[in-house]
Design an enzyme around this catalytic site. Structure first.
Site, PDB file in Angstrom:
ATOM      1  N   LYS A  34       0.890  -1.148  -0.048  1.00 26.86           N
ATOM      2  CA  LYS A  34       0.195  -0.077  -0.071  1.00 26.86           C
ATOM      3  C   LYS A  34       0.965   1.527   0.094  1.00 26.86           C
ATOM      4  CE  LYS A  34      -0.398  -0.140   4.959  1.00 26.86           C
ATOM      5  NZ  LYS A  34      -1.286   0.182   6.077  1.00 26.86           N
ATOM      6  N   TYR A 261      14.830  31.075   4.210  1.00 29.23           N
ATOM      7  CA  TYR A 261      13.465  31.995   4.648  1.00 29.23           C
ATOM      8  C   TYR A 261      13.759  32.161   6.449  1.00 29.23           C
ATOM      9  CZ  TYR A 261      10.769  31.057   0.461  1.00 29.23           C
ATOM     10  OH  TYR A 261      10.297  31.139  -0.887  1.00 29.23           O
TER      11      TYR A 261
HETATM   12  C1  LIG Z   1      -3.935  -4.258   8.438  1.00 29.58           C
HETATM   13  C2  LIG Z   1      -2.479  -4.211   8.338  1.00 29.58           C
HETATM   14  N1  LIG Z   1      -1.661  -5.114   8.345  1.00 29.58           N
HETATM   15  C3  LIG Z   1      -0.211  -5.269   7.925  1.00 29.58           C
HETATM   16  C4  LIG Z   1       0.382  -4.113   7.683  1.00 29.58           C
HETATM   17  C5  LIG Z   1       1.978  -4.353   7.648  1.00 29.58           C
HETATM   18  O1  LIG Z   1       2.569  -3.773   8.717  1.00 29.58           O
HETATM   19  P1  LIG Z   1       4.075  -3.564   8.916  1.00 29.58           P
HETATM   20  O2  LIG Z   1       4.576  -2.600   7.949  1.00 29.58           O
HETATM   21  O3  LIG Z   1       4.393  -3.047  10.316  1.00 29.58           O
HETATM   22  O4  LIG Z   1       4.528  -4.828   8.683  1.00 29.58           O
HETATM   23  C6  LIG Z   1      -0.293  -2.810   8.084  1.00 29.58           C
HETATM   24  C7  LIG Z   1       0.369  -1.574   7.737  1.00 29.58           C
HETATM   25  O5  LIG Z   1       0.210  -0.556   8.413  1.00 29.58           O
HETATM   26  C8  LIG Z   1      -1.599  -2.861   8.209  1.00 29.58           C
HETATM   27  O6  LIG Z   1      -2.422  -1.645   8.098  1.00 29.58           O
END
Ligand SMILES: Cc1ncc(COP(=O)(O)O)c(C=O)c1O
Length: 368
Positions: A34, A261
Site C-alpha cells: 500500500k 527563509y
Molecule cells: C492491516 C495491516 N496489516 C499489516 C500491515 C503491515 O504492517 P508492517 O508494515 O508493520 O509490517 C499494515 C500496515 O500498516 C496494516 O495496516
C-alpha cells in the site's frame, strides 16, 4: 544526473522477504505494498517480494487494488481498508479479496458480486484490540463467518486481526490480543479448516512465532526498515531506498550571512554553503530545518537554514573540496557513512514508515 531521485534496491526487497519467509516456515508471506510500497514504488517492490517468497499481496484502497490487480492478475490480493459502495465495485473488478466486518457490508459485497457475475472472496476481520477496523464481538465475528461461508455469492478466504503493540517491548497487550484471536481462529478452523487465519505484521513475525498462523502481512520489514525503529541490520534487513540529489551551487558565506527563509541560521564563521535542490515539495520535511545531516563527499554535513519547498542548504565548512555537481545523499549510504530512515524519523519524532511514505511523487523512483 537528476535533480532528485529515490533509488530502490529491489534485490534488497527480495532478500528481506526471503529473510522473513525463513522465520515463517510454512506460513505464507503477504507483502503489503500500500501507499505505493511505503513510498518505494509498489510494482517493482511487489515483483521483488514475490521473487523473495511472498505468495500474496495486500493494499489499503480500491485504487491501489486496481493498479496492483491489473499487473499481478494471478497473485491473491487483499484490499485491507474500508470501502465505499463504489470502491467495492472497483476492488471486485480488480480481482481483489475484500475485508468484511459488518453484516450490511457483507450483503452489499454479495449483491455487487452477483452484479459482477462471480463470487467475491472475503476475509472477515476481528478487532481483537486495535480499536480500528474490524468487529469487536467474537460472537458476531463467528456469525459473519458462517454467513459468508453459506452465501453462494461469497467465498470465505480468511479470518484476521491486526496487532496494536507488536513493536513495543512489553508483550502484555500483544499476548492478550493473540489469546483473543486464537479463540476465534480455532473456532473458525474447527468448521472451516481451509480458511487462512492471519494476524502478524513485520514486528510480530520477528518477535514471536506464535503470531505467524497461516500467513503474515509484512510491510515495513520487506523494505528493509526496522519495525522496532532501531537498526535494520540487527534484524538482518537491508534498507531498500536511498534518496539522492546533488550540490547545485557552492557559495562563500561570510560570518553572519544567513541561509533561507526567516534567517533561521547564520554562518558562525566564514564558511562554504552547498545548495541542494530538493525540499518539502519532495517530502523532506520542514521540521528538519537545522535538524538533519546530508552526506556530501562521503561526510556528514549539517543541514542549515530553513527547508524550503525546492531547496535545502548544508554547511560545508571553512575549507571544502566539494564542487558543484557532487552527489548529496539524504537517506542511504555514501562511502563509509550512512543515514537511515530511522535516523530521520528520530529527528522528526516519528517512525520510519512516515519518512519514506512522505517522499512525494515529484521524486522519480528508479532501480538502484
Ligand atoms: C492491516 C495491516 N496489516 C499489516 C500491515 C503491515 O504492517 P508492517 O508494515 O508493520 O509490517 C499494515 C500496515 O500498516 C496494516 O495496516
Amino acid at each position: 544526473m537528476e535533480r532528485a531521485v529515490a533509488r530502490i534496491d529491489h534485490d534488497a526487497v527480495r532478500a528481506n522477504c526471503a529473510r522473513l519467509k525463513s522465520e515463517l516456515g510454512e506460513a505464507e508471506l503477504c507483502a503489503v505494498v500500500k501507499a505505493d510500497g511505503y513510498g518505494h514504488g509498489a510494482d517493482g517492490c511487489a515483483n521483488a517480494a514475490l521473487a523473495g517468497g511472498a505468495t500474496r499481496l495486500a493494499v489499503a484502497t480500491a485504487v491501489e487494488a486496481e493498479q496492483i490487480g491489473r499487473r499481478f492478475q494471478h497473485v491473491p490480493l487483499l484490499t485491507m481498508g474500508a470501502l465505499t459502495a463504489a470502491e467495492v465495485d472497483i476492488a471486485i473488478s480488480a480481482g481483489s479479496e475484500l475485508a468484511v466486518w459488518q453484516d450490511d457490508f457483507r450483503r452489499l459485497v454479495a449483491d455487487r458480486a452477483r452484479a459482477h457475475g462471480h463470487r467475491a472472496r472475503v476475509h472477515v476481520k476481528y478487532d481483537s484490540g486495535m480499536g480500528r477496523l474490524g468487529n469487536r464481538d467474537p460472537a458476531e465475528v463467528l456469525a459473519l463467518v458462517r454467513a459468508c461461508a453459506e452465501d453462494p455469492k461469497l467465498e470465505l478466504v480468511g479470518v484476521w486481526t491486526h496487532l496494536a503493540t507488536a513493536d513495543e517491548l512489553d508483550s502484555t497487550y500483544f499476548d492478550e490480543q493473540l489469546d483473543r484471536f486464537d479463540e476465534v481462529a480455532s473456532a473458525v478452523k474447527a468448521e472451516h479448516p481451509q480458511v487462512v487465519v492471519h494476524a502478524a505484521n513485520s514486528a510480530a513475525v520477528l518477535r514471536d512465532p506464535r503470531s505467524h498462523h497461516d500467513m503474515a502481512r509484512c510491510g515495513v520489514a520487506i523494505y528493509g526498515m526496522d519495525p522496532f525503529q532501531a537498526d535494520p541490520a540487527a534484524q538482518d534487513l537491508r534498507p531498500a531506498l536511498s534518496l539522492r540529489s546533488h550540490v547545485a551551487d557552492v557559495k562563500r558565506f561570510p560570518a553572519g550571512a544567513s541561509a533561507g527563509y526567516g534567517r533561521k541560521w547564520k554562518a558562525p564563521v566564514d564558511t562554504w554553503v552547498g545548495v541542494i535542490p530538493l525540499g518539502y515539495g519532495d517530502g523532506v520535511r520542514r521540521a528538519l530545518t537545522n535538524n538533519a545531516d546530508v552526506l556530501v563527499g562521503g561526510e556528514r554535513r549539517p543541514l542549515v537554514g530553513t527547508v524550503s519547498m525546492d531547496n535545502i542548504t548544508v554547511d560545508l565548512g571553512p575549507e571544502t573540496e566539494v564542487r558543484r555537481g557532487d552527489e548529496a545523499v539524504l537517506i542511504g549510504r555514501q562511502g563509509d557513512e550512512v543515514i537511515l530512515a530511522e535516523e530521520i524519523a528520530g529527528r522528526l519524532e516519528t517512525i520510519n514508515y512516515e519518512v519514506t511514505c512522505a517522499i512525494s511523487p515529484r521524486v522519480p523512483r528508479r532501480p538502484a
